[in-house]
Scaffold this active site. Structure first.
Site, PDB file in Angstrom:
ATOM      1  N   ARG A 181       0.828  -1.219   0.000  1.00 14.11           N
ATOM      2  CA  ARG A 181       0.000   0.000   0.000  1.00 14.11           C
ATOM      3  C   ARG A 181       0.852   1.253   0.000  1.00 14.11           C
ATOM      4  O   ARG A 181       0.371   2.337  -0.363  1.00 14.11           O
ATOM      5  CB  ARG A 181      -0.990  -0.036   1.165  1.00 14.11           C
ATOM      6  N   GLU A 190       3.500  -6.584  13.069  1.00 19.04           N
ATOM      7  CA  GLU A 190       2.444  -6.724  14.084  1.00 19.04           C
ATOM      8  C   GLU A 190       1.840  -8.124  13.992  1.00 19.04           C
ATOM      9  O   GLU A 190       1.401  -8.682  14.978  1.00 19.04           O
ATOM     10  CB  GLU A 190       1.391  -5.630  13.871  1.00 19.04           C
TER      11      GLU A 190
HETATM   12  P1  AMP Z   1       4.576  -2.106  11.537  1.00 19.40           P
HETATM   13  O1  AMP Z   1       5.833  -2.647  10.942  1.00 19.40           O
HETATM   14  O2  AMP Z   1       4.166  -2.800  12.778  1.00 19.40           O
HETATM   15  O3  AMP Z   1       4.668  -0.589  11.711  1.00 19.40           O
HETATM   16  O4  AMP Z   1       3.393  -2.395  10.499  1.00 19.40           O
HETATM   17  C1  AMP Z   1       3.158  -1.574   9.404  1.00 19.40           C
HETATM   18  C2  AMP Z   1       2.867  -2.347   8.167  1.00 19.40           C
HETATM   19  O5  AMP Z   1       1.895  -3.356   8.410  1.00 19.40           O
HETATM   20  C3  AMP Z   1       2.278  -1.443   7.104  1.00 19.40           C
HETATM   21  O6  AMP Z   1       2.782  -1.848   5.834  1.00 19.40           O
HETATM   22  C4  AMP Z   1       0.788  -1.645   7.228  1.00 19.40           C
HETATM   23  O7  AMP Z   1       0.178  -1.611   5.967  1.00 19.40           O
HETATM   24  C5  AMP Z   1       0.616  -2.994   7.903  1.00 19.40           C
HETATM   25  N1  AMP Z   1      -0.269  -2.954   9.066  1.00 19.40           N
HETATM   26  C6  AMP Z   1       0.079  -3.181  10.369  1.00 19.40           C
HETATM   27  N2  AMP Z   1      -0.962  -3.098  11.184  1.00 19.40           N
HETATM   28  C7  AMP Z   1      -2.027  -2.787  10.414  1.00 19.40           C
HETATM   29  C8  AMP Z   1      -3.409  -2.529  10.679  1.00 19.40           C
HETATM   30  N3  AMP Z   1      -3.902  -2.573  11.926  1.00 19.40           N
HETATM   31  N4  AMP Z   1      -4.216  -2.227   9.626  1.00 19.40           N
HETATM   32  C9  AMP Z   1      -3.712  -2.166   8.374  1.00 19.40           C
HETATM   33  N5  AMP Z   1      -2.422  -2.387   8.057  1.00 19.40           N
HETATM   34  C10 AMP Z   1      -1.584  -2.699   9.053  1.00 19.40           C
END
Ligand code: AMP
Length: 174
Positions: free
Chosen positions: A62, A99
């Protein structure tokens, strides 16, 4: 309603996707609305206007959707940080915890010129692990990071802490 509040109203929350306990922020209704999409790109660009950004690095997948119009808005080029195995030439790779799982990202070794000014872009920052891995790739290539822009920030996960040296901007915060 502020422009950011109008965008927030276009984000759909999907419980327990892709795993139980995750409240997924679905940006596709926002992307479908031409005015909202334009506002999202404008608000992402605003803090970085006049900052001589050479290249926006968008994070799969995205971050590609928002990163390419953001690059055009800033008069910059675009490079993708891709999931492992997608890029055809010699790459650098970084691993990190998401996550919801473990992930690897790659960039072409020659994707950026040393010293180029780079803006990181993704749709959402949660724990910050994805953006931190991308920043390591950009730094290993030798480019300079001007900042990082996200449409959505999950503030309760404190992702900014994973990017201590980086100027982080987000449009919509939860
Ligand atoms: P992080 O590395 O934990 O900051 O996760 C960010 C990445 O995971 C991004 O590429 C987001 O698109 C996706 N992502 C993580 N959590 C969510 C969520 N709750 N909703 C949508 N996308 C998420």
């Amino acid at each position: 309603m502020t422009p950011a509040e109008r965008l927030r109203a276009r984000i759909r929350e999907v419980p327990d996707f892709p795993r139980p306990g995750i409240l997924f922020k679905d940006i596709t209704p926002l992307l479908q609305d031409a005015a909202a999409l334009q506002t999202a790109v404008d608000l992402l660009a605003e803090p970085f206007e006049g900052r001589a950004v050479d290249t926006v690095v968008g994070i799969e997948s995205r971050g590609f959707i928002l990163g390419a119009p953001l690059a055009l808005a800033l008069g910059a080029g675009f490079q993708p940080a891709r999931k492992a195995g997608k890029l055809p030439r010699e790459t650098l790779r970084e691993s990190f915890e998401l996550e919801y799982g473990n992930e690897q990202l790659e960039m072409h070794r020659d994707a950026l010129e040393p010293g180029q000014r780079v803006l990181l872009c993704d749709d959402l920052i949660a724990t910050g692990g994805t953006a931190a891995a991308t920043s390591r790739l950009v730094q290993r290539i030798g480019a300079e990071i001007v900042g990082a822009g996200f449409l959505v920030e999950l503030e309760f996960l404190d992702g900014r802490r994973a990017l201590p040296e980086i100027e982080v901007h987000s449009v919509i915060r939860y």
